[in-house]
Structure formats: C-alpha cells, structure tokens
Scaffold this motif. Structure first.
Motif, PDB file in Angstrom:
ATOM      1  N   ASN A  17      36.424 114.450  77.222  1.00  0.00           N
ATOM      2  CA  ASN A  17      36.492 115.838  77.669  1.00  0.00           C
ATOM      3  C   ASN A  17      37.605 116.559  76.901  1.00  0.00           C
ATOM      4  N   PRO A  18      37.259 117.570  76.099  1.00  0.00           N
ATOM      5  CA  PRO A  18      38.286 118.258  75.301  1.00  0.00           C
ATOM      6  C   PRO A  18      39.297 119.022  76.148  1.00  0.00           C
ATOM      7  N   ASP A  19      38.945 119.272  77.421  1.00  0.00           N
ATOM      8  CA  ASP A  19      39.870 119.993  78.293  1.00  0.00           C
ATOM      9  C   ASP A  19      40.994 119.096  78.815  1.00  0.00           C
ATOM     10  N   ILE A  20      40.858 117.784  78.625  1.00  0.00           N
ATOM     11  CA  ILE A  20      41.872 116.838  79.097  1.00  0.00           C
ATOM     12  C   ILE A  20      42.652 116.327  77.899  1.00  0.00           C
ATOM     13  N   LYS A  21      43.927 116.562  77.889  1.00  0.00           N
ATOM     14  CA  LYS A  21      44.763 116.138  76.768  1.00  0.00           C
ATOM     15  C   LYS A  21      44.942 114.618  76.772  1.00  0.00           C
TER      16      LYS A  21
END
Length: 437
Positions: free
Chosen positions: A111-115
């Motif tokens: 998920n790109p929203d989770i670093k």
C-alpha cells in the motif's frame, strides 16, 4: 449476632469520626505503599505459563574458555553458538525444540499510503508455537516441513497486521521485508506473557513483543546478525559471516519441551554425549556443565526479579507494620476509653467472648475502609510509576485478583491490629467500672 456486632461497630465508628478516620488513614497508607510495590513484584515474579512451566526447559552448554567460567562460580553461558543451537533444534530428540534470535528489518507494505517501517521480529522454528502457545487470530503456524524446505513464510503479530493490513485476515497475502517477499500463514492475537520468559537475554522481559516470526532456516541466505546480546571469548576463525556462524560466540537461545522426568534424563544424556563428541574435535574445553532449566528456575537464574524489587517490597511491608502499630495504639486508646460501656454490658450478661467479637468486628470494618482508601492510594502510586517510567506500564496494573488480595490483607491486618486492644477491653472488670458510673 454478627449483624448486631457490625451494627455496634458502625455506631462506635460514627461516634468518634476523627479517631476512626485516623485509623483508616493509617491502614490505607500502609496498604497503599505495600500494594504499589507488591503489584510490580507480582508482575515481575509471576509464573508466565503455569500449566507447563515445569516441562519447558532452556538449554545451556558450557563452551566457554577453559581459563575462566562464563560467570562465577561455574555458570555456563545463557545462550549458545549458532551451530550448537541449530544442531539441537534439528536433532528432534524432544517432543518440541526450537532455537531463536531477534532480527530487525524494514517492512515495505504494498500500500503506497503506508510508509516503510523498521520492525523487530524473531527467527525461530515451527515448534516455537506449540511450545509457547501464542494464540492465533487468523491462520496458524508454519510446519516442520516448511522449516526443512526454507519456505518464505511469516507469522505476524496483531499490531503489525493492523499497521500493514488494517487488521484484516491477511493469511495468504504477501509482505516484503528487506526486499524479500513472504507469504503470511498466520496472525497472532495478543501475545504478551509477563515476564517474556523465552527470551530475557536479547530483549527486556517486560518490553515490546516481537512483531513477526520467520523460519530459522531462512537465515541460510538471509545471513542476519542478532539484535541483542552477543558474547565471544575468542575471535572467529575467519572474518566472514560463515566464520561468525562457526565461532564460539554465543547468541542463540534454545528451548525444549520435556514432559516427564524420564524425558528430561534422556535429553540430559543426549546433551552430555553431544558435548563429549565435540570435545574430540577440540571444542568444549571446560568440564561437562550442561544444564536444563525449567521456566521458573530460568527466570531465577537470569535475575528477572531485580534485587531492588525485593528490597522495595520488604520496605513497603515494614512500613505497613509501622502503620499497623500506630493503629494498635489508636485502637487501644479508643477501646479503653469505652471501659464504662464494657462494664455495663458485662454486668447485663455479655460474656468476654462477645465483647471481644464486637471489637474485632469494629477492627474488620476499619480494615474494609482502609482497603478501599488503600487501593485508591495504590492506584495513584502506580499511576505515578507509569508517568515516571513509561517502560514499566505493563507492570503497574491492578487486576481483580490484586484488588481482592488488597482487601484480604487490609482486613486481616486490621483484625491482627485489633487483637490486643480487644483482649484488653474484654478484660475490664465490670464491678470496678460500675462503681465509677
């Protein structure tokens, strides 16, 4: 009759509220201090897996220098070398056996929203799960066959699963760690034994739990170094990772499950024979000193309960005794002040035993009041400890068992404090008192 005694006791307490309040405060201060220290001590010294603590054993082999022991007088290392641990874990001589050490990796969610985040977990064998019995929320552990096949599988903690997968059932999904992809086979529910007995060397016995678990055999290509204690009494034979694995450095924890005395004796013989064999290869220069420590013996050997905790508990108990001695003086003054009342009751037919029981009932009520106030002070004291030392938060909880214990201690302490004053009161001579009325 008991109701009557309690009614008389409540009436007596209301008749002298200031003196009664002083006694409640004295008991509460002692109970508050004692329960604050006892709650911490109880969490540190408790049995983390009582139904099988005598079956789980930490394995120790003495591969240390011939010139000096690991620890005086003749204590073997708390961990073992990589090659010894792996041999024992794969020998299959116990019902369950595992070797393990902690590692740190970068978790790279899809998920790109989770670093990406840094996460600490454990390399271990599949037997870890039936041995230490962590509860599963989804899925289950990997198998021994997957250990042997070096399968890229992973078990996640509940917390890491919530961070990466939003708490959903992630079994079968992929997760990337340090560029390597793993298949999720299970997600643990909350697993936080106190103390964390299976690894008190490389992590705090009361610190954060592991966030994931990987097969130990994957280290054949991962080539991870441990996050934690690593001790060597001589340099590795060569300055390579394989040289490190072949060295006498100790950094791997090893546990076995032995369900009977016969199994334990057989495994001890197996260890001794293994070390004798290794001696012929030039290793293990010290005399045979192999040990199998069950859970409670292991925690004691590793001094999980610090000496400071014993001292603090002793001091808090001494303070409780001082508070009770003050309460004895106050009770004695109060009870003897009512000698005239006692004389009238005795003249009207009350026995010494009845007078004694009446005053003990009053002492018990004081104990209940002291318990309620003392628990409040203990809660406040534990809150202060949490504020000052956030890493001790897991040790500063008052559960239902501790609350009941506080009540019992307070009432018992008050009854003990009331024994002498009640005895003195019931010894009052009725005739002498009636002459003065």
């Amino acid at each position: 009759m008991t109701r009557y005694y309690l009614w008389l006791a409540a009436r007596s307490l209301r008749s002298s509220p200031w003196l009664s309040g002083l006694m409640v405060i004295a008991i509460a201060l002692g109970i508050g201090a004692f329960m604050t220290c006892y709650a911490i001590f109880h969490a540190m010294a408790g049995n983390p897996i009582p139904h099988k603590s005598d079956a789980l054993h930490a394995v120790r082999l003495d591969n240390w220098s011939a010139d000096q022991p690991w620890e005086e007088p003749n204590v073997p290392p708390s961990q073992m070398t990589y090659r010894d641990a792996r041999f024992l874990a794969e020998a299959g001589r116990a019902r369950y056996q595992t070797a393990m050490f902690r590692i740190g990796v970068a978790v790279q969610p899809d998920n790109p929203d989770i670093k990406p985040l840094f996460s600490v977990g454990r390399l271990t064998y599949s037997d870890f799960f039936p041995m230490f019995e962590p509860p599963f929320l989804y899925g289950g552990p990997w198998t021994r066959e997957q250990d042997a096949a070096r399968s890229p599988v992973i078990v996640l903690s509940r917390e890491l699963n919530e961070q990466v997968f939003g708490g959903e059932d992630s079994v079968g999904r992929k997760l990337r760690l340090d560029g390597e992809e793993y298949t999720v086979v299970g997600v643990l529910d909350t697993f936080d034994p106190l103390p964390r007995y299976y690894d008190v060397i490389n992590a705090s016995a009361f610190g954060d739990a592991d966030e994931y678990y990987l097969p130990f055999t994957l280290n054949d290509h991962l080539q991870k170094r441990p996050m934690g204690n690593n001790s060597c009494w001589k340099n590795p034979p060569e300055d390579t990772y394989q040289g490190y694995l072949d060295s006498e450095c100790v950094w791997v924890a090893t546990w076995v499950q032995l369900d009977s005395r016969a199994e334990r004796e057989a495994y001890q013989d197996f260890l001794d024979n293994y070390v004798r064999e290794q001696k012929t290869l030039g290793r293990f220069e010290r005399p045979l000193n192999n040990r199998l420590d069950d859970v409670m013996s292991w925690l004691e050997a590793q001094r999980v309960v610090a000496d400071d905790a014993h001292i603090q508990l002793g001091l808090s108990f001494a303070f409780l005794v001082v508070c009770l001695l003050n309460t004895v003086g106050l009770m004695l003054a109060k009870f003897l002040r009512r000698s005239g009342e006692v004389g009238v009751r005795r003249a009207l037919g009350a026995s010494r035993a009845q007078v004694f029981c009446q005053y003990l009932a009053e002492s018990g009520l004081l104990g209940v009041g002291g318990a309620v106030a003392g628990v409040g002070l203990a809660w406040l004291g534990l809150a202060v400890v949490r504020k000052v030392s956030p890493d001790m938060a897991v040790l500063t909880q008052l559960d239902a068992g501790l609350l009941l214990f506080a009540l019992l201690v307070s009432v018992l302490a008050a009854l003990l404090a009331g024994l002498y004053p009640a005895w003195r009161a019931c010894r009052v001579a009725p005739a002498t008192q009636l002459k003065t009325q």
